[in-house]
Design an enzyme around this catalytic site. Structure first.
Site, PDB file in Angstrom:
ATOM      1  N   LYS A   1      -1.154  -6.927   2.112  1.00  0.00           N
ATOM      2  CA  LYS A   1      -1.342  -8.399   1.723  1.00  0.00           C
ATOM      3  C   LYS A   1      -0.675  -8.945   0.918  1.00  0.00           C
ATOM      4  O   LYS A   1      -0.249 -10.095   0.980  1.00  0.00           O
ATOM      5  CB  LYS A   1      -2.912  -8.513   0.962  1.00  0.00           C
ATOM      6  CG  LYS A   1      -4.346  -8.392   1.960  1.00  0.00           C
ATOM      7  CD  LYS A   1      -4.165  -9.943   2.658  1.00  0.00           C
ATOM      8  CE  LYS A   1      -5.438 -10.212   3.339  1.00  0.00           C
ATOM      9  NZ  LYS A   1      -5.729 -11.579   3.769  1.00  0.00           N
TER      10      LYS A   1
ATOM     11  N   GLY B   1     -15.232 -14.129  10.749  1.00  0.00           N
ATOM     12  CA  GLY B   1     -15.502 -13.317   9.466  1.00  0.00           C
ATOM     13  C   GLY B   1     -16.453 -14.022   8.626  1.00  0.00           C
ATOM     14  O   GLY B   1     -16.804 -15.294   8.870  1.00  0.00           O
TER      15      GLY B   1
END
Length: 565
Positions: A162, A16
């Site tokens: 999250k 990422g």
């Protein structure tokens, strides 16, 4: 496999954007060999990575790649074998609206990581969370602190899952000697990002970056990607320090920023200006945008079954772009020893320089002159009608207005109007010639001569000769009766010329000229859309496939504002 006695560090989601910078930093610090975990079957290095520290580390064995899906427990356990510290950075794309995907990776995947850390005797676990875990999508946050509670309802599935994963990480602190903490980096940017700058540039090229939603004073915290990587290292070092330092650092969440809040729209403008695009200036009240979003949503509900795409303009996104989102990093400074390595202005400079391929002049050069500019000769006339020089355009309009009021509106013929214009010009030049070199202390510029330069004269004569020869060749082709397409084009052109010639001077100045100043500008701004519409209605040709997409990363379909989540 690597030496069983040597303890590794594992970076999940290691390919990422922010994770790549962390991997690079960990390799350079050489505290642990680095295991990079991601979903791809193998690692594909970019050219600069092959020659950099990552390529060298993979070759030497100080780094290795493992293919891992967080939802596959056996793969997670295998990746965590022999690991001292885990940097858990993997997460789905925040712009994807799929609750099942976010829950399976962010929540179940995090549970698998925690279980693997407990079984494999991992000592430290640092989780990359998000400031959006405390954002409800409606109310702005100014100097937010970690003691803020989670909202009753989050803005989207990404934020809610999250928050749930973050709670699991904090709860796992102390389990079988495992020390954990959560990092909440705010709005990450920097070189290598394929979301913020590329999608912002794509929007600017389509004319979507002209407006400021709200008063433009809403403040934001942004974080340079190198500072985000540095914060993760600081967290790991604090947890590894032992004693009071570890106890104070463990089991906590930390906001990470550049510690330099800036107005959101000023930040966007600095990127646009740095790459040669115009900054947004027109302010649109929030309530107007909310009303527009409401109407679009209503239309979407009706037309969705017929293929209408999901609108990008939503009330939640309008709130995000018009509210405050700043966070205090004092706790990270106090307990982790975090301070930004790169200040905001330097970070902006580095990021803008890294996207030199997206600069406006590079794009215009590759695309070539617009059809509107080519039609107007790509010279001063194009600059006037396409509003490239505002002062020149407005000055020209004032001169035309004066010409119309004094010479056209009284009903003069073309010859009379032009004759009077020359008379006025002659009187002006005569008076200007009689004036002294200095008048009231100011110098008076004299016109010594008015003539064509030799080069311009030759070019003008050559253009006339070429035009004459082209016309003669066309007439010859028509007389042979073999080119019907040329015959139709010629007749059409002469018919349009006759139509224009029949327009009176007053109509020309009151209708044709004002329309030209608007039509040419609009066509240049929306050339692709207008040409596409014409081609669908009248399939008279195809555009250059190399110029169809203005998105520099066509595989990325998100809008730039999704990056702030």
């Amino acid at each position: 496999m690597a030496d069983e006695l040597e303890r590794w560090c594992l970076v999940t989601g290691g390919r990422g954007f922010a994770a790549r910078r962390l991997v690079d930093m960990l390799i350079r610090y050489d505290m642990y060999p680095v295991r990079i975990a991601d979903t791809g079957p193998d690692i594909k290095l970019e050219p600069h990575e092959e020659k950099g520290v990552l390529g060298q580390a993979l070759h030497s064995g100080r780094a290795q790649y493992v293919s891992m899906d967080l939802r596959n427990k056996s793969q997670v356990f295998k990746a965590c074998h022999g690991v001292e510290v885990v940097y858990h950075m993997a997460a789905p794309d925040s712009s994807i609206n799929n609750h099942q995907l976010h829950y399976s990776i962010n929540v179940h995947g995090t549970k698998n990581i925690i279980d693997a850390c407990s079984v494999q005797n991992v000592k430290r676990l640092i989780y990359t969370s998000s400031p959006s875990v405390v954002f409800d999508g409606k109310h702005g946050i100014f100097e937010g602190v970690e003691s803020m509670p989670y909202p009753a309802k989050h803005i989207d599935s990404y934020s809610s899952t999250k928050a749930e994963a973050e709670a699991l990480i904090i709860k796992a602190n102390g389990m079988n000697g495992l020390l954990t903490c959560c990092i909440r980096p705010s709005s990450i940017f920097g070189p290598g990002d394929k979301l913020l700058v590329p999608s912002l540039v794509a929007a600017a090229r389509k004319g979507r970056c002209k407006y400021i939603i709200g008063n433009g004073k809403n403040m934001y915290d942004f974080t340079y990607v190198e500072n985000v990587a540095h914060a993760h290292v600081c967290a790991e070092r604090a947890l590894a320090s032992g004693g009071t330092v570890s106890k104070r650092a463990a089991g906590e969440a930390y906001f990470i920023t550049n510690m330099e809040p800036i107005r959101f729209w000023e930040f966007m403008s600095l990127f646009l200006e740095g790459l040669g695009y115009k900054r947004p200036k027109t302010k649109v009240p929030v309530f107007i945008m909310m009303l527009l979003a409401f109407l679009i949503q209503r239309i979407y509900r009706v037309l969705a079954p017929y293929g209408m795409r999901v609108p990008h303009l939503t009330s939640s996104r309008i709130r995000i772009l018009s509210c405050n989102r700043t966070f205090c990093s004092f706790k990270a400074n106090d307990r982790l020893g975090y301070r930004p390595l790169v200040p905001l202005q330097e970070a902006l400079k580095r990021t803008i320089e890294s996207y030199s391929d997206l600069r406006a002049e590079v794009y215009l050069k590759s695309k070539g002159a617009s059809k509107a500019a080519a039609c107007l000769g790509n010279g001063i006339v194009a600059d006037i009608f396409l509003w490239r020089d505002i002062k020149l355009t407005i000055g020209t309009q004032l001169i035309l207005c004066a010409f119309y009021v004094n010479l056209v509106s009284p009903g003069n013929t073309m010859i009379t109007a032009i004759s009077k214009l020359f008379i006025i010009g002659s009187v002006f030049l005569f008076i200007q010639g009689k004036l002294p070199d200095k008048l009231l202390g100011c110098s008076v510029e004299k016109i010594s001569e008015v003539r064509f330069a030799d080069t311009m004269a030759r070019q003008t004569a050559l253009s006339l000769v070429l035009s004459w020869n082209c016309a003669a060749h066309s007439l010859k082709s028509i007389s042979s009766g073999s080119d019907s397409v040329l015959f139709i084009k010629t007749v059409s052109f002469l018919s349009i010329l006759a139509l224009v010639g029949s327009v009176s001077m007053q109509s020309f100045f009151t209708k044709v000229l004002p329309f030209s100043f608007i039509a040419f500008y609009i066509y240049e701004q929306m050339e692709d859309k207008i040409d596409g519409f014409v081609q669908r209605v009248l399939p008279i040709g195809r555009s250059n496939p190399n110029l169809e997409s203005s998105n520099p990363y066509p595989d990325k379909k998100h809008e730039w504002y999704t990056w702030i989540i």
